[in-house]
Motif scaffolding. Structure first.
Motif, short mmCIF file in Angstrom:
data_model
loop_
_atom_site.label_atom_id
_atom_site.label_comp_id
_atom_site.label_asym_id
_atom_site.label_seq_id
_atom_site.Cartn_x
_atom_site.Cartn_y
_atom_site.Cartn_z
N ILE A 1 0.84 -1.20 0.00
CA ILE A 1 0.00 0.00 0.00
C ILE A 1 0.87 1.25 0.00
N HIS A 2 1.92 1.26 0.80
CA HIS A 2 2.85 2.39 0.84
C HIS A 2 3.47 2.60 -0.55
N ALA A 3 3.84 1.53 -1.23
CA ALA A 3 4.45 1.64 -2.56
C ALA A 3 3.49 2.27 -3.56
N VAL A 4 2.21 1.89 -3.50
CA VAL A 4 1.22 2.47 -4.42
C VAL A 4 1.03 3.96 -4.14
N LEU A 5 0.89 4.32 -2.88
CA LEU A 5 0.65 5.73 -2.52
C LEU A 5 1.84 6.62 -2.88
N MET A 6 3.04 6.03 -2.91
CA MET A 6 4.23 6.82 -3.22
C MET A 6 4.51 6.89 -4.73
N ASP A 7 3.64 6.32 -5.54
CA ASP A 7 3.87 6.30 -7.00
C ASP A 7 2.63 6.81 -7.72
N PRO A 8 2.32 8.11 -7.58
CA PRO A 8 1.07 8.63 -8.16
C PRO A 8 1.07 8.68 -9.68
N GLU A 9 2.24 8.60 -10.29
CA GLU A 9 2.28 8.63 -11.76
C GLU A 9 1.69 7.34 -12.33
N ASN A 10 2.01 6.22 -11.70
CA ASN A 10 1.55 4.93 -12.22
C ASN A 10 0.28 4.42 -11.55
#
Length: 429
Positions: A77-86
């Motif tokens: 979840i942290h990885a998704v939130l930190m990658d708003p471009e993708n």
């Protein structure tokens, strides 16, 4: 025949409960054992955990059949939130965006989001909010709520404090006139917009049109306030004053633009903080040893706020959509697939938090996901934290604060927008 007059505060409580009901569905009131089992067995789950429990999901609010996976681990979840471009946010606007002309910061992506947020950000930064504690937040709480409640020796902390207080404080910071009817009308309309998504078609047939009417009523009410503020010409250190002076590459905001921005901010201006205050007090009252620990050492108040928000967050889930073919947690995710992020599950992930079910004020903290994370972290976070800290500190001064045994024990419920329906308490007078 005499007309029955409904107390506006009772109407707000009713609207609030409608939201709780909508986001509870058929899920267990305590979902944490379910999260624990699912996280251990299949942390990247095909399907939508909210939909499976008849709860509106921002992964597919409009029930289009969009392919969805649910993430339950902190690291994913942290990885998704930190990658708003993708992992993009535009799907968040599907639910109630139409009621506010799709003006939702949470549903903007890329340069549009970064630009608008930068223009609005200054009144919400931590240093500006901390100035308000002694000049606005604490005076509102003490003079309008605590001083009235203290001699009673009893209250429903939800109805009598957690619901009206953050709304009252935030509306004053907006720069609105101090008008109780205005405050309660705007607050009810905002909650009605949030309540629009419902999985029961019969209920949605009522709530969706109601949200459209409420959204327009908010705009029609806010615009004259903005116009009167500008006409007065007294630019104060509040949100309206800031918006009227923002310079956007040589342009300033029109009254209509400001009214639209304010309406957007109103949707999160109180109700989520209401739930966070209520959840915090239920947890502390259920753990009297921890309540006494923070009562004896008020430097722990900020830790108590953060730890209760970790252990039982109001915003239990958020969603993103894959902008291209992606991979998360060892699983391929096709472009256009929505990912439902179970913040509540991540907040009790034992890979990140030791003894995660425990309410522990000295816990070594990790970045808190309860306000989101990354570029979309809640713009009102510092205001909410300040309101919660001030409220908790004041309630700790009520002697022998305890649940009222004459009423059912409060139950925090919902897979999203979690909160109790009431928090009846007593204290010694």
């Amino acid at each position: 025949m005499d007309q029955i007059t409904v107390d506006p505060l009772d109407r707000m409580v009713s609207d609030y409960t409608l939201v709780t009901n909508g986001y509870s569905g058929n899920a267990p009131a305590n979902p944490y054992p379910m999260f624990e089992e699912q996280r251990a067995r299949c942390p990247v789950m095909h399907g939508d955990l909210l939909k499976q429990h008849s709860i509106p999901s921002m992964a597919d609010y409009m029930m289009t059949g969009r392919p969805t996976i649910t993430l339950l681990r902190y690291k994913d979840i942290h990885a998704v939130l930190m990658d708003p471009e993708n992992w993009q946010s535009y799907i968040v606007g599907d639910g109630f965006g139409a009621a506010v002309d799709n003006m939702l910061l949470t549903a903007m992506d890329g340069e549009e989001h970064d630009h608008i947020r930068a223009l609005l950000q200054r009144p919400f930064i931590r240093s500006e909010i901390r100035k308000l504690i002694d000049t606005l937040i604490k005076p509102v709480l003490m003079q309008e709520f605590i001083e009235e409640l203290r001699p009673r020796g009893k209250a429903d902390l939800l109805r009598d404090l957690a619901l009206p207080f953050p709304i009252r404080a935030m509306y004053q910071y907006f720069g609105f006139p101090h008008d109780k009817d205005l405050l309660q009308n705007l607050a009810s309309w905002a909650i009605q917009v949030v309540a629009a998504p419902q999985t029961d078609p019969a209920v949605a047939a009522i709530t969706i049109p109601q949200s459209m009417v409420a959204g327009q009523a908010m705009y029609d009410t806010v615009l004259p306030i903005v116009q009167a503020y500008r006409q007065r010409g007294d630019m104060r250190a509040d949100i309206l004053g800031h918006m009227m002076q923002v310079n956007d590459d040589g342009r300033t905001f029109s009254d209509e633009q400001i009214a639209a921005f304010i309406r957007m901010l109103l949707l999160a201006a109180g109700e989520t903080t209401t739930r966070s205050i209520a959840n915090m007090m239920v947890q502390l009252l259920e753990n009297p040893d921890v309540l006494e620990e923070v009562r004896a050492d008020r430097t722990l108040v900020p830790k108590a706020v953060i730890e209760t928000m970790r252990r039982d967050p109001t915003a239990g889930a958020v969603a993103r959509v894959a902008a291209k073919d992606m991979e998360i947690g060892g699983n391929a995710v096709a472009k256009g697939t929505a990912v439902l992020l179970s913040i509540a599950s991540a907040n009790r992930d034992p890979e990140v938090y030791e003894d995660p079910d425990r309410l522990w004020l000295k816990r070594p903290m990790r970045p808190l996901l309860s306000f989101g994370f990354g570029p979309h972290m809640c713009i009102g976070m510092h205001m909410a934290l300040a309101e919660m800290e001030v409220a908790l500190d004041a309630m700790l001064d009520l002697p022998n604060l305890r649940f009222d045994p004459a009423f059912p024990h409060p139950q925090i419920r919902g897979l999203n927008m979690r909160g109790p329906d009431a928090v009846p308490v007593l204290w010694d007078v």
